[in-house]
Design an enzyme around this catalytic site. Structure first.
Site, short mmCIF file in Angstrom:
data_model
loop_
_atom_site.label_atom_id
_atom_site.label_comp_id
_atom_site.label_asym_id
_atom_site.label_seq_id
_atom_site.Cartn_x
_atom_site.Cartn_y
_atom_site.Cartn_z
N HIS A 261 3.92 -0.43 2.96
CA HIS A 261 3.65 0.75 2.12
C HIS A 261 3.28 1.95 3.00
O HIS A 261 3.90 3.01 2.93
CB HIS A 261 2.51 0.43 1.15
CG HIS A 261 2.13 1.57 0.26
ND1 HIS A 261 2.55 1.67 -1.04
CD2 HIS A 261 1.36 2.67 0.48
CE1 HIS A 261 2.07 2.79 -1.58
NE2 HIS A 261 1.33 3.41 -0.67
N GLU A 262 2.30 1.76 3.86
CA GLU A 262 1.86 2.87 4.71
C GLU A 262 2.96 3.30 5.68
O GLU A 262 3.09 4.48 6.01
CB GLU A 262 0.57 2.52 5.46
CG GLU A 262 -0.63 2.23 4.56
CD GLU A 262 -0.93 3.34 3.54
OE1 GLU A 262 -0.66 4.51 3.84
OE2 GLU A 262 -1.41 3.01 2.44
N HIS A 265 5.11 5.83 4.08
CA HIS A 265 4.50 7.16 4.22
C HIS A 265 4.71 7.66 5.65
O HIS A 265 5.05 8.81 5.89
CB HIS A 265 2.99 7.09 3.95
CG HIS A 265 2.62 6.95 2.49
ND1 HIS A 265 3.07 7.80 1.52
CD2 HIS A 265 1.83 6.05 1.85
CE1 HIS A 265 2.55 7.44 0.34
NE2 HIS A 265 1.80 6.37 0.51
N GLU A 291 4.93 9.08 -2.33
CA GLU A 291 4.71 7.72 -2.83
C GLU A 291 6.04 7.00 -3.05
O GLU A 291 6.11 5.77 -2.93
CB GLU A 291 3.88 7.79 -4.12
CG GLU A 291 3.27 6.48 -4.56
CD GLU A 291 2.19 5.93 -3.63
OE1 GLU A 291 1.80 6.62 -2.66
OE2 GLU A 291 1.74 4.79 -3.87
ZN ZN Z 1 0.70 5.41 -1.03
#
Ligand code: ZN
Length: 497
Positions: A261-262, A265, A291
């Site tokens: 997830h990170e 980003h 996101e």
């Molecule tokens: Zn996030």
């Protein structure tokens, strides 16, 4: 313009200090660190609201040749600098200060109230925040014919986002999601999920996360991965991205999901163009689009059968041969179990958005004045029963679980679901253009998707507003259909339906 670049540079310095505070700083550093950060924030604000910025903007806006193409680098930088300047100058300093003071106290009070599961303790603080947020919305203004005050708050996180628009996408999504979740739970057979209880030492998990992140395209020469209590992605610019993850001894999927997830980003940040650093063209579009990048790598990639086809062969090198006892179905099933729960951050891909819808409806009603803060717990609990079939046992696991409102962030929650919607819609478009994308994943090749995202989304900086970007990349308006196709197409077969 040099003043705004200076402001951006100072902001980036603050980011590094903030990262350091969460990862490296000894406890003793805390008191002076908050003063350092406050000083930087003050200096950044002074630069960003310097009247010379307003004069420069007015001169640019009057120059027809400069503004003739609204998507030129110059026109985009003027448009977005105007947006930021107006937001920074339209609120009186006294209101900024009062909000900062109030939210700093209320974050502390929220933490205490949550510990004691006592909403009444938090209530007066939240009431004050709501009053100040309404004032803040009034300073920014909104479309009086079609809009409402909530829009002015959301615009800060998701430019152009309105409650009416969110509602028009959330409403059909909710009906479809509720139907899917109920079918899975009542008629389906849950997949085996033993792998979620497979204990792996944290060090080994972290090595595996690094390996996966490098494979999917996070550039460790231009970024770092460390640990923190709450995972995040920050850093000062595209060549120095700082992200963190968190691992649980008991469940490898938790840490791997949070790392991927990170990294989504992080790869967005790394994909911005260095030549535009310090200007809007070198910044991300919005929280929702940001996101979408993290969710896509976490969900569309990390929870796919194709990803695990590759990853299961690599995993034993990191955690030991014992992991060979799990089959592909075990890995894939464990990553995709659906189970309604009270806590948003622990929610699976299907029920997650129902948590967000509840928060959106409540905060919208609060800002509209249709619901009093005192009424939040009962409405919250009623909606959890209605949307997720759960009886909330206490406020700690209910309306006190999130920090956002205590920080003064209303209009923020929907960006999580918008991110899921954009992720699904972008990913469908990517697969249309690269029909063998999943085969690539199964071979451990992720460069095709990363380059596609770099070109279509990252390198464009703030050139387009979220909904325009969506239309340009996918040829469609934002819609709940791609996300539903993604979830239905994956979960129904997995549950034998
Ligand atoms: Zn996030």
């Amino acid at each position: 313009m040099s003043i705004t670049r200076e402001a951006s540079l100072l902001g980036a310095t603050g980011q590094i200090l903030g990262w350091d505070q969460e990862t490296m700083m000894p406890e003793g550093g805390l008191e002076l660190r908050s003063r350092q950060l406050a000083q930087l924030a003050r200096m950044t604000h002074e630069l960003a609201t310097d009247p010379r910025v307003g004069e420069w903007l007015a001169a640019c806006e009057a120059d027809a040749s400069l503004m003739s193409d609204p998507f030129s680098v110059a026109a985009v930088n003027v448009r977005e600098t105007r947006r930021a300047y107006d937001r920074a100058t339209k609120i009186p300093a006294s209101l900024v200060e009062e909000l900062a003071k109030t939210t700093s106290i209320s974050q502390h009070e929220w933490a205490e109230a949550r510990k004691l599961s006592d909403f009444a303790r938090f209530r007066p603080h939240l009431e004050k925040i709501v009053r100040l947020l309404r004032e803040r919305a009034a300073c920014f203004g909104w479309d009086k014919a079609k809009g409402e005050a909530w829009d002015a708050l959301a615009d800060e996180y998701e430019p152009g986002c309105t409650a009416a628009e969110v509602e028009s996408v959330f409403k059909p999504l909710r009906t479809r999601l509720a139907g899917l979740v109920s079918d899975l739970l009542t008629k389906g057979k849950a997949p085996r999920a033993e792998f979620n209880d497979y204990a792996v030492p944290v060090e080994a998990q972290e090595r595996f996360s690094r390996f996966v992140l490098e494979k999917i395209g996070f550039d460790f020469r231009r970024g770092r991965l460390d640990r923190s209590t709450h995972p995040f992605c920050g850093g000062s610019h595209c060549n120095d991205v700082r992200m963190t993850s968190r691992y649980s001894e008991r469940c490898l999927n938790d840490g791997l999901g949070s790392s991927m997830h990170e990294a989504g980003h992080g790869m967005y940040e790394q994909g911005l163009r260095f030549e535009h650093v310090g200007t809007p063209m070198g910044e991300s579009v919005s929280l929702g689009i940001h996101e979408s990048q993290s969710r896509m790598w976490e969900n569309q990639v990390g929870r796919s059968r194709a990803f695990w086809t590759w990853a299961m062969k690599e995993l034993p090198r990191f955690v030991g041969d014992d992991a060979q006892r799990f089959s592909l179905d075990d890995f894939y099933g464990a990553a995709n179990v659906v189970e309604p729960g009270f806590i948003r951050v622990d929610a699976d891909e299907a029920t997650y958005n129902l948590h967000i819808m509840i928060r959106f409806e409540i905060e919208r009603a609060i800002i509209r004045g249709e619901l009093d803060v005192a009424g939040i717990p009962s409405v919250w609990n009623r909606m959890y029963k209605e949307y997720l079939g759960l009886d909330v046992p206490d406020d700690r696991r209910g309306c006190l679980q999130d920090i956002h409102w205590s920080m003064g962030s209303m209009g923020y929650f929907p960006t999580y679901t918008l991110g899921n919607l954009y992720a699904a819609q972008f990913f469908e478009a990517a697969r249309k253009e690269m029909p063998d994308l999943l085969d690539q994943f199964a071979r451990g090749e992720f460069g095709g998707l990363k380059r596609w995202l770099n070109g279509k989304i990252h390198e464009e900086g703030k050139r387009y507003l979220p909904r325009d970007l969506c239309r340009r990349v996918t040829g469609q308006e934002l819609s709940p259909e791609p996300l539903m196709r993604h979830l239905e197409g994956k979960l129904r077969p997995l549950y034998g339906l």
